[in-house]
Scaffold this motif. Structure first.
Motif, PDB file in Angstrom:
ATOM      1  N   MET A 148       0.816  -1.184   0.000  1.00  0.00           N
ATOM      2  CA  MET A 148       0.000   0.000   0.000  1.00  0.00           C
ATOM      3  C   MET A 148       0.864   1.253   0.000  1.00  0.00           C
ATOM      4  SD  MET A 148      -3.130   1.176   2.301  1.00  0.00           S
ATOM      5  CE  MET A 148      -2.728   2.419   3.479  1.00  0.00           C
ATOM      6  N   SER A 149       2.042   1.180   0.575  1.00  0.00           N
ATOM      7  CA  SER A 149       2.888   2.366   0.633  1.00  0.00           C
ATOM      8  C   SER A 149       3.336   2.812  -0.754  1.00  0.00           C
ATOM      9  CB  SER A 149       4.096   2.106   1.530  1.00  0.00           C
ATOM     10  OG  SER A 149       4.839   1.029   1.025  1.00  0.00           O
ATOM     11  N   TRP A 150       3.405   1.893  -1.703  1.00  0.00           N
ATOM     12  CA  TRP A 150       3.791   2.301  -3.057  1.00  0.00           C
ATOM     13  C   TRP A 150       2.693   3.136  -3.709  1.00  0.00           C
ATOM     14  CZ3 TRP A 150       1.037   0.709  -7.329  1.00  0.00           C
ATOM     15  CH2 TRP A 150       0.154  -0.353  -7.134  1.00  0.00           C
ATOM     16  N   LEU A 151       1.428   2.896  -3.336  1.00  0.00           N
ATOM     17  CA  LEU A 151       0.345   3.727  -3.866  1.00  0.00           C
ATOM     18  C   LEU A 151       0.415   5.144  -3.312  1.00  0.00           C
ATOM     19  CD1 LEU A 151      -2.644   1.246  -3.825  1.00  0.00           C
ATOM     20  CD2 LEU A 151      -1.601   2.273  -5.821  1.00  0.00           C
ATOM     21  N   ILE A 152       0.710   5.245  -2.030  1.00  0.00           N
ATOM     22  CA  ILE A 152       0.860   6.565  -1.420  1.00  0.00           C
ATOM     23  C   ILE A 152       2.049   7.290  -2.035  1.00  0.00           C
ATOM     24  CG2 ILE A 152       1.198   7.809   0.754  1.00  0.00           C
ATOM     25  CD1 ILE A 152      -1.499   6.351   0.518  1.00  0.00           C
ATOM     26  N   GLY A 182      -6.138  -0.327   1.323  1.00  0.00           N
ATOM     27  CA  GLY A 182      -5.767   0.048   2.680  1.00  0.00           C
ATOM     28  C   GLY A 182      -6.909   0.075   3.661  1.00  0.00           C
ATOM     29  N   MET A 183      -8.131  -0.157   3.204  1.00  0.00           N
ATOM     30  CA  MET A 183      -9.274  -0.085   4.102  1.00  0.00           C
ATOM     31  C   MET A 183      -9.199  -1.163   5.185  1.00  0.00           C
ATOM     32  SD  MET A 183     -13.321   0.009   3.238  1.00  0.00           S
ATOM     33  CE  MET A 183     -13.063   1.204   1.975  1.00  0.00           C
ATOM     34  N   GLN A 184      -8.815  -2.366   4.785  1.00  0.00           N
ATOM     35  CA  GLN A 184      -8.725  -3.457   5.754  1.00  0.00           C
ATOM     36  C   GLN A 184      -7.650  -3.171   6.796  1.00  0.00           C
ATOM     37  OE1 GLN A 184     -10.710  -5.374   6.805  1.00  0.00           O
ATOM     38  NE2 GLN A 184     -10.529  -7.384   5.885  1.00  0.00           N
ATOM     39  N   ASP A 185      -6.494  -2.623   6.348  1.00  0.00           N
ATOM     40  CA  ASP A 185      -5.435  -2.269   7.296  1.00  0.00           C
ATOM     41  C   ASP A 185      -5.888  -1.164   8.244  1.00  0.00           C
ATOM     42  OD1 ASP A 185      -3.763  -4.077   6.073  1.00  0.00           O
ATOM     43  OD2 ASP A 185      -2.823  -2.566   4.779  1.00  0.00           O
ATOM     44  N   ALA A 186      -6.587  -0.183   7.711  1.00  0.00           N
ATOM     45  CA  ALA A 186      -7.045   0.935   8.544  1.00  0.00           C
ATOM     46  C   ALA A 186      -8.046   0.468   9.586  1.00  0.00           C
ATOM     47  CB  ALA A 186      -7.655   2.023   7.669  1.00  0.00           C
ATOM     48  N   LEU A 187      -8.961  -0.398   9.191  1.00  0.00           N
ATOM     49  CA  LEU A 187      -9.950  -0.894  10.144  1.00  0.00           C
ATOM     50  C   LEU A 187      -9.315  -1.814  11.175  1.00  0.00           C
ATOM     51  CD1 LEU A 187     -12.943  -1.540   7.745  1.00  0.00           C
ATOM     52  CD2 LEU A 187     -12.640   0.335   9.346  1.00  0.00           C
ATOM     53  N   ALA A 188      -8.343  -2.613  10.762  1.00  0.00           N
ATOM     54  CA  ALA A 188      -7.676  -3.514  11.706  1.00  0.00           C
ATOM     55  C   ALA A 188      -6.843  -2.724  12.701  1.00  0.00           C
ATOM     56  CB  ALA A 188      -6.800  -4.508  10.955  1.00  0.00           C
ATOM     57  N   GLN A 189      -6.179  -1.673  12.251  1.00  0.00           N
ATOM     58  CA  GLN A 189      -5.342  -0.897  13.149  1.00  0.00           C
ATOM     59  C   GLN A 189      -6.157  -0.004  14.070  1.00  0.00           C
ATOM     60  OE1 GLN A 189      -2.380   1.219  11.001  1.00  0.00           O
ATOM     61  NE2 GLN A 189      -1.305  -0.620  10.350  1.00  0.00           N
ATOM     62  N   GLN A 190      -7.368   0.303  13.692  1.00  0.00           N
ATOM     63  CA  GLN A 190      -8.222   1.126  14.541  1.00  0.00           C
ATOM     64  C   GLN A 190      -8.475   0.431  15.874  1.00  0.00           C
ATOM     65  OE1 GLN A 190      -9.366   4.140  13.999  1.00  0.00           O
ATOM     66  NE2 GLN A 190     -10.772   4.326  15.700  1.00  0.00           N
ATOM     67  N   ALA A 191      -8.762  -0.852  15.829  1.00  0.00           N
ATOM     68  CA  ALA A 191      -9.063  -1.583  17.054  1.00  0.00           C
ATOM     69  C   ALA A 191      -7.800  -1.897  17.844  1.00  0.00           C
ATOM     70  CB  ALA A 191      -9.795  -2.871  16.708  1.00  0.00           C
ATOM     71  N   ALA A 192      -6.658  -2.081  17.168  1.00  0.00           N
ATOM     72  CA  ALA A 192      -5.447  -2.523  17.845  1.00  0.00           C
ATOM     73  C   ALA A 192      -4.560  -1.375  18.325  1.00  0.00           C
ATOM     74  CB  ALA A 192      -4.641  -3.415  16.898  1.00  0.00           C
ATOM     75  N   ALA A 193      -4.891  -0.147  18.040  1.00  0.00           N
ATOM     76  CA  ALA A 193      -4.033   0.980  18.411  1.00  0.00           C
ATOM     77  C   ALA A 193      -4.074   1.208  19.921  1.00  0.00           C
ATOM     78  CB  ALA A 193      -4.470   2.243  17.689  1.00  0.00           C
ATOM     79  N   PRO A 194      -2.910   1.394  20.536  1.00  0.00           N
ATOM     80  CA  PRO A 194      -2.887   1.710  21.962  1.00  0.00           C
ATOM     81  C   PRO A 194      -3.511   3.081  22.223  1.00  0.00           C
ATOM     82  CG  PRO A 194      -0.677   1.192  21.148  1.00  0.00           C
ATOM     83  CD  PRO A 194      -1.586   1.255  19.974  1.00  0.00           C
ATOM     84  N   HIS A 195      -3.890   3.297  23.473  1.00  0.00           N
ATOM     85  CA  HIS A 195      -4.549   4.564  23.841  1.00  0.00           C
ATOM     86  C   HIS A 195      -3.579   5.720  23.660  1.00  0.00           C
ATOM     87  CE1 HIS A 195      -7.451   7.140  25.688  1.00  0.00           C
ATOM     88  NE2 HIS A 195      -6.538   7.570  26.552  1.00  0.00           N
ATOM     89  N   ALA A 197      -4.692   5.767  -8.200  1.00  0.00           N
ATOM     90  CA  ALA A 197      -3.888   5.486  -7.011  1.00  0.00           C
ATOM     91  C   ALA A 197      -4.673   5.776  -5.735  1.00  0.00           C
ATOM     92  CB  ALA A 197      -2.604   6.300  -7.041  1.00  0.00           C
ATOM     93  N   SER A 198      -5.487   6.822  -5.734  1.00  0.00           N
ATOM     94  CA  SER A 198      -6.301   7.123  -4.552  1.00  0.00           C
ATOM     95  C   SER A 198      -7.321   6.024  -4.296  1.00  0.00           C
ATOM     96  CB  SER A 198      -7.023   8.458  -4.728  1.00  0.00           C
ATOM     97  OG  SER A 198      -6.112   9.493  -4.846  1.00  0.00           O
ATOM     98  N   LEU A 199      -7.993   5.570  -5.339  1.00  0.00           N
ATOM     99  CA  LEU A 199      -8.945   4.472  -5.167  1.00  0.00           C
ATOM    100  C   LEU A 199      -8.247   3.187  -4.746  1.00  0.00           C
ATOM    101  CD1 LEU A 199     -11.417   5.035  -8.135  1.00  0.00           C
ATOM    102  CD2 LEU A 199     -11.856   5.334  -5.708  1.00  0.00           C
ATOM    103  N   GLY A 200      -7.081   2.934  -5.330  1.00  0.00           N
ATOM    104  CA  GLY A 200      -6.322   1.745  -4.930  1.00  0.00           C
ATOM    105  C   GLY A 200      -5.903   1.802  -3.478  1.00  0.00           C
ATOM    106  N   ALA A 201      -5.427   2.963  -3.035  1.00  0.00           N
ATOM    107  CA  ALA A 201      -5.040   3.112  -1.628  1.00  0.00           C
ATOM    108  C   ALA A 201      -6.242   2.954  -0.719  1.00  0.00           C
ATOM    109  CB  ALA A 201      -4.381   4.467  -1.410  1.00  0.00           C
ATOM    110  N   LEU A 202      -7.382   3.476  -1.147  1.00  0.00           N
ATOM    111  CA  LEU A 202      -8.589   3.358  -0.342  1.00  0.00           C
ATOM    112  C   LEU A 202      -9.041   1.908  -0.251  1.00  0.00           C
ATOM    113  CD1 LEU A 202     -10.889   4.778   1.181  1.00  0.00           C
ATOM    114  CD2 LEU A 202     -12.084   4.915  -0.987  1.00  0.00           C
ATOM    115  N   LEU A 203      -9.113   1.235  -1.392  1.00  0.00           N
ATOM    116  CA  LEU A 203      -9.618  -0.138  -1.403  1.00  0.00           C
ATOM    117  C   LEU A 203      -8.637  -1.122  -0.777  1.00  0.00           C
ATOM    118  CD1 LEU A 203     -11.278  -0.196  -4.928  1.00  0.00           C
ATOM    119  CD2 LEU A 203     -12.388   0.050  -2.709  1.00  0.00           C
TER     120      LEU A 203
END
Length: 148
Positions: free
Chosen positions: A1-5, A59-72, A51-57
């Protein structure tokens, strides 16, 4: 995903570089410039949107997974994207207000030079045009209240 960014950032940097280059060395041939701009704009649009759509599609799973696992206290990808999304209304509204205030301000100065008694009316029109930016700021504040 970083290559899309990286692709999106490279596209933006090349677009800015091209703008600076063309500011100092403008094209003089009208037909060639029109054809060249059409191709350049289409290429930039396809690369940026793709590239924006690719990053969105992708990276969505990574963003949602990291939302729950992020420390306070740490900002996750999902929270970062939410904060960026909350700032977009202010940026777009300020851009729109700038587009509106320019011609209204020029017309206001022209009319005030001929009829000074129209000053109050022109201030109202300028205030209406500037109100667009205030609406965007209010929407951003409301979105930030929902995120936090």
């Amino acid at each position: 995903m970083s290559w899309l960014i990286a692709l999106i950032c490279l596209n933006l940097l090349l677009t800015l570089g091209l703008g600076v280059y063309l500011e100092f060395r403008p094209m003089t041939d009208g037909k060639r410039a029109q054809r060249w701009w059409r191709g350049t704009l289409a290429t930039n649009l396809v690369v940026f949107v793709g590239a924006s759509l690719g990053a969105l599609l992708l990276g969505m799973q990574d963003a949602l997974a990291q939302q729950a696992a992020a420390p306070h206290g740490e900002i996750s990808v999902g929270l970062g994207l939410a904060l960026l999304g909350a700032g977009i209304p202010t940026g777009l509204a300020a851009f729109g207000a700038g587009l509106a205030v320019g011609p209204v301000g020029a017309a206001s100065l022209a009319i005030i030079s001929e009829k000074p008694e129209m000053f109050g009316r022109t201030l109202i029109y300028l205030g209406l045009a500037e109100g667009i930016a205030i609406y965007g700021l209010v929407v951003t504040i409301l979105l930030l209240g929902r995120i936090a």
